[in-house]
Scaffold this motif. Structure first.
Motif, PDB file in Angstrom:
ATOM      1  N   ALA A  57      71.657  92.916 -63.354  1.00  0.00           N
ATOM      2  CA  ALA A  57      70.381  93.005 -62.653  1.00  0.00           C
ATOM      3  C   ALA A  57      69.273  93.298 -63.657  1.00  0.00           C
ATOM      4  N   VAL A  58      68.055  92.928 -63.287  1.00  0.00           N
ATOM      5  CA  VAL A  58      66.869  93.351 -64.023  1.00  0.00           C
ATOM      6  C   VAL A  58      66.426  94.666 -63.410  1.00  0.00           C
ATOM      7  N   VAL A  59      66.301  95.699 -64.231  1.00  0.00           N
ATOM      8  CA  VAL A  59      66.022  97.050 -63.753  1.00  0.00           C
ATOM      9  C   VAL A  59      64.572  97.416 -64.053  1.00  0.00           C
ATOM     10  N   VAL A  60      63.904  98.007 -63.054  1.00  0.00           N
ATOM     11  CA  VAL A  60      62.485  98.340 -63.200  1.00  0.00           C
ATOM     12  C   VAL A  60      62.225  99.780 -62.788  1.00  0.00           C
ATOM     13  N   ILE A  68      57.421  96.478 -61.806  1.00  0.00           N
ATOM     14  CA  ILE A  68      58.011  95.627 -60.764  1.00  0.00           C
ATOM     15  C   ILE A  68      57.525  94.193 -60.923  1.00  0.00           C
ATOM     16  N   LYS A  69      56.236  94.039 -61.166  1.00  0.00           N
ATOM     17  CA  LYS A  69      55.668  92.698 -61.375  1.00  0.00           C
ATOM     18  C   LYS A  69      56.317  92.005 -62.562  1.00  0.00           C
ATOM     19  N   VAL A  89      65.422  91.649 -54.188  1.00  0.00           N
ATOM     20  CA  VAL A  89      64.704  92.773 -54.785  1.00  0.00           C
ATOM     21  C   VAL A  89      64.989  94.039 -53.984  1.00  0.00           C
ATOM     22  N   LEU A  90      65.406  95.094 -54.660  1.00  0.00           N
ATOM     23  CA  LEU A  90      65.619  96.389 -54.013  1.00  0.00           C
ATOM     24  C   LEU A  90      64.961  97.459 -54.890  1.00  0.00           C
ATOM     25  N   PRO A  91      63.655  97.691 -54.676  1.00  0.00           N
ATOM     26  CA  PRO A  91      62.892  98.602 -55.557  1.00  0.00           C
ATOM     27  C   PRO A  91      62.840 100.035 -55.043  1.00  0.00           C
TER      28      PRO A  91
END
Length: 348
Positions: free
Chosen positions: A296-299, A307-308, A258-260
């Motif tokens: 990737a899943v992008v948020v 993010i959750k 995870v890189l938020p």
């Protein structure tokens, strides 16, 4: 033939972070080419560089280091091209007669929000002058180049994106056997670990009981709330800075990376994860989606619910994880240190 003088101080640190890792990878590849290279530092080189044919000059650290390097470059005016991958001080100090090539990793100093005060002041004062005086300028992504040109349109004709490559991953494949959600980065508001922890807290109990959140990274700035939240949240473990071997081991065994971050100039961790076939969740800010591609899943990093939802999506959907594991290594092959150095040499 050109003589490259390079500021390698950050690559020589025992605890290398992003810019140091970039410098290390770039110089590793450049040392394999047929060029005369002068390595300028303030401490001993990494052991793997000690047998190279490069010249090594060590000056005492602090501001005097920049003054000494400036004097060295003036004495070698017609022989040297100075590559400055982590600092704008020398490129801003010397005259245009000296060929300098600063590398711009990001424009974080010009973003709103909290950032390291010293770095913010120095970069805001010196970046424009460093670019104006430079022979060429390089960035580590198209996104960073776009940000730079938007702020300084005059930089357009002299700036080239040369990207980056993955670290030297010594393990092969991802086994996902430790049930780890991994986040790697220096603790700071920009890296957004606080919102990540709060997003983890909102996961269903069935997922929190199965997966733990590991934060790997040294202390940065304004990090007390992050540490406190991590210490008081079941399932979250801050393990501090990790050396390269441990970092690779975590990648090999984690379920996802995870890189938020609220802003990144590149995102080396994403490249390493994709190379290993690790599913990635990243934010939609900075250059992260450029590096991640469609793998990737992008948020929205400002939205804890987003993010959750991203975490839950990857952890709950086995077919999605399988697709990301298959496509990640293909995406990572677009980047290499060979390509970066080739682009650099073509640009100068």
């Amino acid at each position: 033939m050109a003589v490259f003088s390079i500021d390698v101080r950050e690559a020589c640190r025992k605890k290398r972070t992003g810019k140091g890792q970039w410098t290390y990878g770039f110089v590793n590849e450049l040392l394999n080419r047929e060029y005369k290279i002068v390595l300028l530092t303030d401490q001993n080189l990494p052991k793997e560089w000690e047998g190279s044919s490069s010249e090594v000059i060590i000056y005492p650290g602090g501001f005097s280091w920049h003054l000494r390097v400036s004097r060295y470059l003036k004495k070698n005016l017609f022989d040297s091209i100075y590559i400055s991958p982590t600092s704008f001080i020398v490129p801003a100090l010397v005259s245009k007669r000296i060929k300098t090539i600063p590398v711009i990793h990001d424009l974080i100093a010009f973003q709103k929000g909290k950032h390291d005060i010293k770095a913010k002041i120095v970069e805001r004062l010196l970046l424009k002058k460093a670019i104006k005086s430079a022979h060429r300028a390089m960035t580590n992504s198209d996104n960073t180049r776009n940000d730079l040109v938007k702020k300084y349109p005059f930089a357009s004709n002299k700036t080239t994106a040369i990207f980056a490559g993955p670290s030297d991953v010594k393990t092969s494949g991802n086994s996902s056997d430790e049930k780890i959600i991994l986040c790697v980065g220096t603790l700071s508001p920009r890296k957004n670990q606080l919102r990540l922890i709060k997003a983890y807290q909102k996961l269903p109990d069935s997922l929190k009981s199965k997966y733990k959140l590991i934060l790997a990274g040294g202390r940065g700035w304004n990090d007390k709330k992050i540490i406190k939240e991590a210490q008081h949240t079941d399932g979250v473990d801050w393990i501090g800075y990790v050396k390269e071997d441990k970092y690779h081991e975590l990648l090999r065994t984690c379920t996802m990376l995870v890189l938020p971050s609220l802003y990144e100039g590149f995102g080396l961790q994403i490249l390493d994860a994709e190379k290993m076939g690790v599913p990635v969740l990243c934010s939609d800010m900075g250059s992260l989606t450029e590096v991640a591609g469609n793998c990737a899943v992008v948020v929205n990093p400002l939205d804890i619910e987003s993010i959750k939802d991203g975490l839950e999506k990857i952890l709950s959907d086995e077919s999605l994880r399988s697709r990301l594991q298959e496509e990640g290594p293909v995406q990572s092959e677009k980047y290499s240190w060979k390509r970066t150095v080739d682009l650099f040499l073509d640009a100068i």
